[in-house]
Design a protein around this motif. Structure first.
Motif, PDB file in Angstrom:
ATOM      1  N   PHE A  87       0.786  -1.268  -0.086  1.00  0.00           N
ATOM      2  CA  PHE A  87       0.001  -0.020   0.065  1.00  0.00           C
ATOM      3  C   PHE A  87       0.769   1.245  -0.019  1.00  0.00           C
ATOM      4  N   ALA A  88       2.064   1.167   0.492  1.00  0.00           N
ATOM      5  CA  ALA A  88       2.821   2.491   0.758  1.00  0.00           C
ATOM      6  C   ALA A  88       3.039   2.896  -0.766  1.00  0.00           C
ATOM      7  N   LYS A  89       3.273   2.231  -1.624  1.00  0.00           N
ATOM      8  CA  LYS A  89       3.638   2.358  -3.054  1.00  0.00           C
ATOM      9  C   LYS A  89       2.408   3.203  -3.522  1.00  0.00           C
ATOM     10  N   GLU A  90       1.105   3.243  -3.201  1.00  0.00           N
ATOM     11  CA  GLU A  90       0.413   4.045  -3.635  1.00  0.00           C
ATOM     12  C   GLU A  90       0.173   5.258  -2.959  1.00  0.00           C
ATOM     13  N   VAL A  91       1.069   5.723  -1.921  1.00  0.00           N
ATOM     14  CA  VAL A  91       0.914   6.969  -1.261  1.00  0.00           C
ATOM     15  C   VAL A  91       2.176   7.634  -1.491  1.00  0.00           C
ATOM     16  N   THR A  92       1.948   9.064  -2.058  1.00  0.00           N
ATOM     17  CA  THR A  92       3.162   9.963  -2.152  1.00  0.00           C
ATOM     18  C   THR A  92       3.447  10.502  -0.814  1.00  0.00           C
ATOM     19  N   THR A 139       1.192  13.676  -0.551  1.00  0.00           N
ATOM     20  CA  THR A 139      -0.152  13.424   0.178  1.00  0.00           C
ATOM     21  C   THR A 139       0.053  13.324   1.446  1.00  0.00           C
ATOM     22  N   VAL A 140       1.077  12.543   1.955  1.00  0.00           N
ATOM     23  CA  VAL A 140       1.049  12.531   3.457  1.00  0.00           C
ATOM     24  C   VAL A 140       1.269  13.946   4.073  1.00  0.00           C
ATOM     25  N   ASP A 141       2.104  14.614   3.381  1.00  0.00           N
ATOM     26  CA  ASP A 141       2.341  15.906   4.065  1.00  0.00           C
ATOM     27  C   ASP A 141       0.937  16.897   4.083  1.00  0.00           C
ATOM     28  N   ALA A 142       0.287  16.910   2.844  1.00  0.00           N
ATOM     29  CA  ALA A 142      -0.938  17.548   2.621  1.00  0.00           C
ATOM     30  C   ALA A 142      -1.957  17.112   3.759  1.00  0.00           C
ATOM     31  N   THR A 143      -1.975  15.733   4.027  1.00  0.00           N
ATOM     32  CA  THR A 143      -3.214  15.248   4.962  1.00  0.00           C
ATOM     33  C   THR A 143      -2.736  15.456   6.250  1.00  0.00           C
ATOM     34  N   TYR A 144      -1.628  15.180   6.803  1.00  0.00           N
ATOM     35  CA  TYR A 144      -1.173  15.248   8.148  1.00  0.00           C
ATOM     36  C   TYR A 144      -0.531  16.351   8.639  1.00  0.00           C
ATOM     37  N   GLY A 145       0.325  16.975   7.776  1.00  0.00           N
ATOM     38  CA  GLY A 145       1.371  17.992   7.972  1.00  0.00           C
ATOM     39  C   GLY A 145       2.716  17.514   7.943  1.00  0.00           C
ATOM     40  N   ALA A 146       3.807  18.089   8.304  1.00  0.00           N
ATOM     41  CA  ALA A 146       4.983  17.551   8.019  1.00  0.00           C
ATOM     42  C   ALA A 146       5.297  16.576   9.207  1.00  0.00           C
ATOM     43  N   PRO A 147       5.656  15.312   8.882  1.00  0.00           N
ATOM     44  CA  PRO A 147       5.725  14.277   9.835  1.00  0.00           C
ATOM     45  C   PRO A 147       7.042  14.191  10.714  1.00  0.00           C
ATOM     46  N   PRO A 148       6.824  13.929  12.220  1.00  0.00           N
ATOM     47  CA  PRO A 148       8.187  14.202  12.821  1.00  0.00           C
ATOM     48  C   PRO A 148       9.137  13.140  12.427  1.00  0.00           C
ATOM     49  N   ILE A 167      10.325   9.530   9.894  1.00  0.00           N
ATOM     50  CA  ILE A 167      10.002   8.773   8.659  1.00  0.00           C
ATOM     51  C   ILE A 167       9.051   7.743   8.907  1.00  0.00           C
ATOM     52  N   GLY A 168       9.099   7.199  10.018  1.00  0.00           N
ATOM     53  CA  GLY A 168       8.239   6.102  10.432  1.00  0.00           C
ATOM     54  C   GLY A 168       6.636   6.586  10.350  1.00  0.00           C
ATOM     55  N   ILE A 169       6.561   7.907  10.931  1.00  0.00           N
ATOM     56  CA  ILE A 169       5.083   8.421  10.684  1.00  0.00           C
ATOM     57  C   ILE A 169       4.581   8.566   9.099  1.00  0.00           C
ATOM     58  N   SER A 170       5.997   8.977   8.597  1.00  0.00           N
ATOM     59  CA  SER A 170       5.538   9.075   6.984  1.00  0.00           C
ATOM     60  C   SER A 170       4.933   7.961   6.272  1.00  0.00           C
ATOM     61  N   PHE A 171       5.481   6.824   6.849  1.00  0.00           N
ATOM     62  CA  PHE A 171       5.036   5.240   6.563  1.00  0.00           C
ATOM     63  C   PHE A 171       3.685   4.784   7.140  1.00  0.00           C
ATOM     64  N   TYR A 172       3.459   5.420   8.200  1.00  0.00           N
ATOM     65  CA  TYR A 172       2.268   4.931   8.762  1.00  0.00           C
ATOM     66  C   TYR A 172       0.920   4.760   8.458  1.00  0.00           C
ATOM     67  N   PRO A 173       0.592   5.843   7.423  1.00  0.00           N
ATOM     68  CA  PRO A 173      -0.749   5.690   7.041  1.00  0.00           C
ATOM     69  C   PRO A 173      -0.991   4.378   5.920  1.00  0.00           C
ATOM     70  N   ALA A 174       0.195   3.956   5.401  1.00  0.00           N
ATOM     71  CA  ALA A 174       0.177   2.484   4.801  1.00  0.00           C
ATOM     72  C   ALA A 174      -0.151   1.494   5.834  1.00  0.00           C
ATOM     73  N   VAL A 175       0.333   1.525   6.856  1.00  0.00           N
ATOM     74  CA  VAL A 175      -0.072   0.564   7.931  1.00  0.00           C
ATOM     75  C   VAL A 175      -1.445   0.798   8.408  1.00  0.00           C
ATOM     76  N   GLN A 176      -2.006   1.976   8.501  1.00  0.00           N
ATOM     77  CA  GLN A 176      -3.322   2.201   8.811  1.00  0.00           C
ATOM     78  C   GLN A 176      -4.186   1.625   7.780  1.00  0.00           C
ATOM     79  N   ALA A 177      -3.874   1.679   6.676  1.00  0.00           N
ATOM     80  CA  ALA A 177      -4.791   1.326   5.570  1.00  0.00           C
ATOM     81  C   ALA A 177      -4.696  -0.109   5.537  1.00  0.00           C
TER      82      ALA A 177
END
Length: 393
Positions: free
Chosen positions: A166-171, A174-183, A185-195
């Motif tokens: 799923f991580a390959k589907e998310v740029t 998109t992460v920055d626009a949805t969540y703001g700047a992540p603290p 790289i783990g949090i950058s990846f986490y939307p894929a885990v939530q999916a």
């Protein structure tokens, strides 16, 4: 955050006095309608009929499956950053109610990895919170034949392969626009885990409507996942959502939290502690003196004790209306209303604690709720991974 920056609502931060109407516009969710409420299983749960769950995404598809007795599932989880309080537990009791009424599948993801990435806590501490939270979830009383509990680090053999796909589907944009700047790289990846969390019921059991009853601050996870689900190669429905308002803090408007200075009522609190916290910290909608209150009455819409009763702890609408009426006309005092709320919360907690005390060895108790090897293989296969847990090279 709104244009005037009066409040902030993200999966990682809630600040200010939340305007739920403006939040709907910002998130693009739809208000839950009376027609939709009438389609929920009867008797309609208080969280629905009183519009604590006030907004939705694709709830009609889920309700149609419920009312035609077709497959359907719910997903609601927990991030183990501390002890659970009453605000954490009501989505689980709601999910249990729907499961009992409709025979729904229920998936419960435990995001221990996310909390390690977000909180200044060692892994050992996160693990301890996970174990304690799992005991509280088991005490709710889900049907083990229709429930799966997934702990990210313990179930990495299925979570990580799916998240990688799923991580390959998310740029990153998109992460920055949805969540703001992540603290990190783990949090950058986490939307894929939530999916993975939200799509896992369909990846295991085939395409069907899934509903996520969740606090409104978690809606960004739903939006990203729905984008991933729209890819036809996964053959899944976009997960629906039932978005709730926040259970207020004892101190007044805002989200009850176990990680800040606002008082919380924990699932482990005894009766004396519940009464002490509500009497001392419970924000009152009454007047400054008994005489003034008798003359002018109080406002139940801002009174925390009344809100607790309305959200979860008073089943009867007639009784709730009576309390509101008596509070407004001044015949019911703030202290009396506090004691009514404290009694019902303490009664609920004592019953929950009784069932929790009956939970035995965690490893043994969890076993019926774990994904089977066949279920893990089916999920991995759906995204193109080998079906064996260990690949022989």
């Amino acid at each position: 955050m709104t244009d005037d920056e009066a409040f902030t609502v993200t999966p990682y931060e809630v600040e200010g006095d939340v305007d739920y109407e403006k939040l709907l516009d910002e998130f693009g969710a739809d208000r839950l309608t009376d027609e939709q409420i009438s389609a929920f299983p009867k008797p309609t749960h208080p969280l629905v009929r009183r519009k604590v769950f006030y907004a939705e995404r694709d709830v009609d598809r889920f309700l149609e499956a419920v009312n035609t007795e077709n497959p359907h599932s719910l997903v609601t989880g927990r991030g183990p950053s501390g002890l659970m309080h009453i605000g954490h537990v009501f989505p689980f009791y709601f999910a249990k109610y729907i499961q009992k009424q409709t025979n729904a599948l229920v998936y419960i993801p435990i995001s221990d990895d996310e909390k390690y990435l977000l909180k200044d806590l060692p892994l050992e501490k996160i693990d301890g919170h996970t174990r304690e939270n799992l005991r509280d979830i088991l005490a709710v009383g889900f049907d083990p034949d229709r429930t799966r509990i997934i702990v990210d680090t313990a179930d990495a053999d299925v979570v990580y392969p799916l998240a990688t796909a799923f991580a390959k589907e998310v740029t990153q944009a998109t992460v920055d626009a949805t969540y703001g700047a992540p603290p990190n790289i783990g949090i950058s990846f986490y939307p894929a885990v939530q999916a993975v969390h939200l799509l896992l019921p369909q990846l295991v059991d085939g395409r069907h409507p899934t509903l996520v009853p969740i606090a409104v601050d978690q809606d960004p996870h739903i939006r990203v996942c729905r984008d991933i689900a729209s890819k036809q190669r996964y053959n899944v429905n976009k997960p629906g959502a039932l978005l709730s308002k926040f259970l207020p803090s004892l101190g007044g408007p805002g989200k009850m939290s176990s990680s800040d200075d606002a008082p919380s009522i924990f699932l482990s609190d005894d009766r004396e502690t519940v009464f002490e916290k509500i009497r001392q910290f419970g924000f009152s909608g009454g007047q400054s003196s008994v005489e003034a209150h008798r003359e002018q009455g109080g406002d139940p819409t801002i009174d925390v004790s009344y809100q607790f009763l309305a959200y979860f702890f008073e089943e009867s609408d007639d009784r709730l209306d009576q309390l509101a009426r008596e509070y407004r006309d001044g015949s019911l005092l703030s202290g009396e209303l506090k004691d009514i709320a404290a009694t019902q919360i303490a009664d609920f907690l004592e019953e929950h604690q009784r069932r929790r005390a009956e939970v035995g060895s965690l490893a043994n108790e969890l076993m019926p709720y774990r994904l089977t090897e066949n279920e893990r293989s089916r999920a991995r296969k759906r995204v193109g991974y080998p079906t064996d847990a260990v690949v022989e090279w």
